[in-house]
Design an enzyme around this catalytic site. Structure first.
Site, mmCIF file in Angstrom:
data_model
loop_
_atom_site.group_PDB
_atom_site.id
_atom_site.type_symbol
_atom_site.label_atom_id
_atom_site.label_comp_id
_atom_site.label_asym_id
_atom_site.label_seq_id
_atom_site.Cartn_x
_atom_site.Cartn_y
_atom_site.Cartn_z
ATOM 1 N N GLU A 263 3.280 -3.598 -19.020
ATOM 2 C CA GLU A 263 3.191 -3.589 -17.556
ATOM 3 C C GLU A 263 1.709 -3.645 -17.217
ATOM 4 O OE1 GLU A 263 3.434 -0.395 -14.077
ATOM 5 O OE2 GLU A 263 5.123 -0.270 -15.465
ATOM 6 N N CYS A 300 1.154 1.786 -9.907
ATOM 7 C CA CYS A 300 1.356 0.365 -10.181
ATOM 8 C C CYS A 300 2.141 -0.311 -9.063
ATOM 9 C CB CYS A 300 2.069 0.175 -11.514
ATOM 10 S SG CYS A 300 3.413 1.326 -11.796
#
Length: 525
Positions: A263, A300
């Protein structure tokens, strides 16, 4: 107990080279010194993980679930020492870390229940048809099996939920994969406390010591050696795009390439639809500022891009967002390096010819405290320079004014892959949202309406992933039970005698799991 140790299986080790944790709010180092793991520790940890794989991957469902529950119990037993150490190493507030600890234990228990259910094995049986014409069909059975030892990289922004016992570790254990964790150097004490809880669970559950190892250290060479080791069969990473790409290149260059589930970066566009702006511009602006600055913007899923039609309603939104942001005190960022990168990103946006500064957050004490930043540009300027679409990790965002719906569509089409997209819509906006939804689906892993992307529910239906470069594999998720599939692969068994079949595929179904038999789902038979 925090001793600064390297945990290789059941053993503790030290190293000549050491490093310290740093309190980001003061810049002071925190005792004790931590041993820096090196290539020899990687070799030993991977050898143990490889030795543990055969037995751990074939544990019963109950034994594996009990192990996950034992880890959760161990984390709870650490008590307030874990929260206080994490506060000192991260600058995050108590309430945030207590919630994160609950999430960490909750996802371990969720995976324990999921493992017990057994449907993730995808047990499938196509019985033999010896009399079928023109050719008989053999007996074919299929299940999912564990990939092998997994390397997990602790994340900076979630010292508990995305680190030593976070979602990557929990899902890998659930799949039956031993785990070697490269601890994040920003919170080594927090990492060691959790690692010791896992180590204790391995012992109390009677598992092979190689099921888990913990390797702390600040060097990128340590992570590179771990991914390059031939006994590692997959890796889970949450961090920068540069770090993720480097690991992907190492994995792809191996004689046996392996998947890296990384990620990496996302700006999580928020689309402000016309009726919603007309009816709620002021409230939306205030709520956006709170989402942007939550946790110093170090999520994020932070809303780093806002897209809307130009006009008075967007002006009202920008004014309300700017006013709210100006009143929000700066928060301490996780590390001096992250703070430095944030300030550099904000400075680049301030200098950019196509952007205008809307507002900065309130002045603060300096150090690692970061003031939020909000900018505005138009679609032509945004589309002309890809750099405006790059993530600035922290509480920074850009509003993009669009002339018409076609320009909004073009802007969405030009975006990189993202973790999320948010639709701020009222009832009158739904026909327009329906037109744009197919474009949005191609770009993101999660679409939400009338909320804000910060905050990721840990549940079965969640997707925390997205097309590249949000993640290295847009077919996967790092949150929710679907995360287990990253560390599994299918195997078929044709005409094997019953004595050689795995328990999940035996005719009597001794585990009582759901199976697909001759095309039909069958429960407990």
């Amino acid at each position: 107990m925090i001793a600064g140790s390297i945990l290789v299986g059941a053993a503790e080790d030290s190293a000549a080279e050491t490093f310290f944790a740093v309190d980001p709010s003061t810049g002071q180092t925190i005792e004790p010194p931590f041993g820096t793991a090196d290539a020899s520790h990687v070799d030993r940890a991977c050898a143990l993980a490889d030795a543990a794989f055969a037995s751990f991957s074939e544990t019963t469902l109950e034994a594996r679930a009990a192990f996950l529950d034992a880890i959760a119990d161990g984390i709870a037993a650490i008590g307030d020492d874990l929260i206080e150490r994490a506060m000192a190493e991260s600058g995050l507030p108590r309430v945030r870390l207590e919630g994160e600890r609950g999430r960490t234990m909750g996802q371990l228990r969720m995976f324990a229940a999921f493992v017990r259910a057994g449907d993730w094995l995808r047990a499938t049986i196509d019985p033999a048809m010896p009399d079928r014409a023109p050719l008989p069909r053999p007996d074919i059975r299929r299940r999912h099996v564990a990939l092998g030892p997994v390397a997990v990289f602790g994340a900076s922004n979630f010292p508990l939920a995305f680190s030593v016992a976070g979602g990557d570790t929990a899902s890998a254990f659930a799949a039956g994969c031993p785990v070697v964790v490269k601890g994040h150097p920003a919170h080594p004490g927090t990492g060691e406390l959790v690692a010791r809880a896992i180590q204790a669970a391995v012992k109390s559950c009677g598992l092979h010591e190689g099921v888990f190892s913990y390797l702390p250290g600040p060097s990128s060479a340590l992570g590179a050696a771990l991914v390059a080791d031939t006994r590692i069969k997959a890796a889970g990473f949450t961090g920068s795009r540069g770090g993720g790409l480097a690991l992907m290149q190492i994995a792809a260059a191996r004689a046996e390439p392996i998947p890296v589930y990384a990620e990496m970066s996302s700006i999580n566009p928020v689309i402000l639809f016309p009726a919603a702006l007309q009816n709620r511009a002021d409230a939306l602006g205030e709520a956006f500022a709170q989402s942007l600055t939550m946790g110093a913007g170090q999520f994020c899923t932070n809303p780093g891009l806002l897209i809307a039609l130009d006009g008075p309603d967007l002006d009202r939104f920008a004014a309300a967002a700017g006013a709210a942001l100006s009143a929000i005190a700066p928060a301490t960022m996780l590390t001096p390096g992250i703070h430095k990168s944030f300030e550099a990103g904000v400075e680049a946006l301030e200098r950019h010819a196509a952007t205008q500064l809307v507002a900065r957050g309130a002045e603060g004490p300096g150090g690692c405290a970061a003031r939020g930043a909000l900018f505005i540009t138009d679609a032509a300027g945004f589309l002309a320079d890809a750099a405006l679409g790059h993530e600035v990790f922290g509480s920074s965002s850009v509003i993009v004014r669009c002339r018409d719906i076609e320009e909004i569509a073009a802007l969405i089409e030009g975006l990189e892959g993202q973790l999320t997209a948010t639709l701020q819509i009222d009832a009158d906006d739904e026909p327009l949202a329906a037109r744009l939804l197919p474009l949005i689906e191609r770009k993101v892993g999660r679409i939400l309406a009338n909320g804000w992307p910060t905050g990721v529910e840990v549940c079965h239906a969640m997707v925390h992933g997205g097309p590249y470069p949000a993640t290295s594999d847009g077919r996967s998720t790092s949150v929710g039970t679907l995360a287990i599939e990253r560390f599994l692969r299918p195997v078929s068994y044709q005409n094997l005698p019953e004595s050689l079949l795995p328990a999940a595929l035996k005719p009597a179904n001794p585990w009582g799991i759901v199976r697909r038999v001759d095309g039909a789902l069958v429960t407990g038979q």
